[in-house]
Design a protein around this motif. Structure first.
Motif, PDB file in Angstrom:
ATOM      1  N   GLN A  83       0.813  -1.207   0.000  1.00 58.28           N
ATOM      2  CA  GLN A  83       0.000   0.000   0.000  1.00 58.28           C
ATOM      3  C   GLN A  83       0.850   1.262   0.000  1.00 58.28           C
ATOM      4  N   GLN A  84       1.990   1.222   0.680  1.00 57.07           N
ATOM      5  CA  GLN A  84       2.834   2.418   0.755  1.00 57.07           C
ATOM      6  C   GLN A  84       3.393   2.806  -0.621  1.00 57.07           C
ATOM      7  N   ILE A  85       3.585   1.829  -1.491  1.00 63.59           N
ATOM      8  CA  ILE A  85       4.056   2.128  -2.846  1.00 63.59           C
ATOM      9  C   ILE A  85       2.986   2.904  -3.610  1.00 63.59           C
ATOM     10  N   TYR A  86       1.752   2.431  -3.513  1.00 70.77           N
ATOM     11  CA  TYR A  86       0.663   3.096  -4.239  1.00 70.77           C
ATOM     12  C   TYR A  86       0.414   4.503  -3.692  1.00 70.77           C
ATOM     13  N   GLU A  87       0.499   4.649  -2.387  1.00 70.10           N
ATOM     14  CA  GLU A  87       0.303   5.975  -1.801  1.00 70.10           C
ATOM     15  C   GLU A  87       1.412   6.930  -2.216  1.00 70.10           C
ATOM     16  N   ARG A  88       2.643   6.414  -2.318  1.00 67.66           N
ATOM     17  CA  ARG A  88       3.747   7.269  -2.768  1.00 67.66           C
ATOM     18  C   ARG A  88       3.546   7.682  -4.236  1.00 67.66           C
ATOM     19  N   ALA A  89       3.042   6.772  -5.037  1.00 67.98           N
ATOM     20  CA  ALA A  89       2.763   7.098  -6.444  1.00 67.98           C
ATOM     21  C   ALA A  89       1.765   8.245  -6.538  1.00 67.98           C
ATOM     22  N   ARG A  90       0.703   8.160  -5.728  1.00 67.55           N
ATOM     23  CA  ARG A  90      -0.304   9.218  -5.706  1.00 67.55           C
ATOM     24  C   ARG A  90       0.289  10.528  -5.196  1.00 67.55           C
ATOM     25  N   ASP A  91       0.999  10.456  -4.089  1.00 68.21           N
ATOM     26  CA  ASP A  91       1.531  11.673  -3.475  1.00 68.21           C
ATOM     27  C   ASP A  91       2.565  12.348  -4.373  1.00 68.21           C
TER      28      ASP A  91
END
Length: 469
Positions: A83-91
């Protein structure tokens, strides 16, 4: 002689009939300011591993790989699907927008994107393609997707609320479209020009309202487009569109089919403008055979002769094999090819069926760890290097033609895995599609969504910059 603009006005007056075939739509793209485009645009996420991405990005905070491959910012061993990878992509995408690395065009248009590799130049039209065309088969496929990769791209697309890389489409060329593209690129200054580290050149034009409408009008006469590259991007865009559609209906929205989530980012090239390179195979084992046994077994299906000069295959029906530090020419024996079958007539299928399967027992090219694949852009020396380091045998193939790809897609068949390597590849970050109606995504932070409305859309026609190297 009347110019294209005058001729089209005349046809409109006389009631030119439009047949609704494939849909291509204008949009307000997010693009980098022309002066920082050289620092921002990057190769597609799927042509490199994490270490290569990390090396390319370096300390460049504008490198678009931080948006498309955010795993490069995490330590080795981090779960790439966490999940942290996807959130970093968004951010990171929001950061690029809020810092002005990406700005929104205030005009809905299509864009022309030219790529130059050596003497080869290809011109693509960047617009939005329709998920209903994908579902109905108007956008034709020739490859299967891997479910894990499709799920990964679906989640990152939904999380970012954007198509950050285009689906690479092609179509059977039309003279009218070719003429418009030529007229635009020869009479108008480009918005941005970038010479990439590999010396490939990338140029973007902003197409004005008239020519954008003309091109949309012409695509409405085309029955099909074909996915050349980007089957996972296309599938994920379709998945996100369906999710948004379901959410909108559940919220009581009346849909017209023209909502932004019905469309995804694509770049569309004419078939006569594309270059397909070879996609080669390397074996990590001879699968219980000695080098001598391997050659003798191959002689049952091929004429085999040692090569003294350039080993690169020069004609359909021939492969080159590197084994025991020697190159061999393999010529397919008569009667081995079923010319009437779109799949069995492919060189890559002949090799798969008669060597990889029968001799090596390799039947699942996607999953078998005994085989690897090398794109033709890396050249023949890369095959030798691999055989000197971690492999024992290499097969170089003659490239598949675009006509063969279209024939397979037209019959609803599927190409063998890793059959086509299109080059040059469109860079990610030159034009993005940020999906409107973000409220229909469960993964979008309301506060973060507000960043999409600030800064305000910009009149890019006044922002053209001189060419940049």
């Amino acid at each position: 002689q009347m110019c294209i603009r005058d001729r089209w006005y005349q046809r409109r007056v006389h009631g030119d009939l439009i047949y609704s075939m494939v849909k291509v739509k204008k949009f307000k793209g997010f693009v980098p300011p022309a002066d920082i485009a050289p620092k921002l645009i990057s190769l597609p996420y799927d042509v490199m591993d994490t270490k290569e991405a990390r090396k390319i990005a370096g300390d460049n905070e504008m490198c678009f790989l931080r948006v498309s491959r955010p795993d490069l910012e995490f330590p080795d061993g981090t779960d790439a699907y966490s999940q942290q990878i996807y959130e970093r992509a968004r951010d990171n995408l929001y950061k690029f927008i809020s810092k002005g690395y990406l700005v929104q065009d205030k005009t809905a248009r299509v864009y022309i994107y030219a790529q130059k590799m050596g003497d080869h130049i290809q011109y693509g039209i960047v617009g939005l393609s329709n998920i209903d065309d994908y579902e109905s088969g108007k956008i034709k496929k020739h490859e299967l997707t891997r479910k894990d990769k499709e799920a990964d791209r679906t989640k990152i697309t939904d999380m970012q609320n954007a198509n950050t890389g285009p689906v690479f489409l092609t179509y059977k060329h039309r003279d009218t479209i070719d003429a418009v593209v030529k007229e635009v690129v020869t009479t108008q200054a480009p918005y941005a020009h970038v010479v990439a580290p590999d010396s490939f050149e990338h140029t973007l034009w902003l197409v004005d309202e008239f020519y954008s409408d003309f091109l949309v009008h012409e695509f409405a006469k085309i029955p099909n487009t074909y996915i050349a590259d980007g089957h996972h991007r296309a599938a994920s865009a379709f998945n996100v569109g369906k999710l948004r559609k379901q959410a909108a209906l559940a919220a009581g929205q009346k849909l017209t089919g023209e909502e932004d989530f019905h469309y995804f980012l694509s770049i569309i090239f004419p078939d006569n403008n594309l270059k397909i390179l070879d996609y080669n195979r390397v074996l990590k084992t001879l699968c219980g055979n000695t080098e001598e046994q391997m050659v003798e077994k191959i002689k049952d299906k091929y004429t085999v002769e040692e090569i003294k000069g350039d080993p690169k295959p020069t004609a359909k029906g021939t492969h080159s094999m590197y084994l025991g530090k020697k190159w061999y020419k393999l010529t397919i024996k008569p009667g081995l090819v079923d010319a009437a079958d779109p799949i069995k007539s492919l060189d890559v299928e002949v090799l798969s069926s008669n060597v990889l399967s029968q001799i090596c027992g390799i039947t699942d090219l996607r999953a078998d760890k005994r085989i690897d694949f090398v794109g033709g852009i890396r050249g023949m020396p890369e095959l030798e290097r691999r055989c000197n380091e971690d492999c024992v045998c290499a097969f170089a193939l003659y490239p598949v033609s675009i006509a063969e790809v279209m024939k397979v897609a037209d019959t609803g068949m599927i190409m063998p895995p890793k059959s086509t390597w299109f080059e040059p590849k469109p860079r990610s970050g030159f034009v993005l599609h940020v999906i409107e109606n973000a409220q229909f995504s469960p993964n979008i932070k309301t506060q973060a969504c507000l960043l999409y409305t600030s800064p305000s859309p910009r009149d890019l026609s006044t922002s053209r910059m001189p060419s940049s190297a």
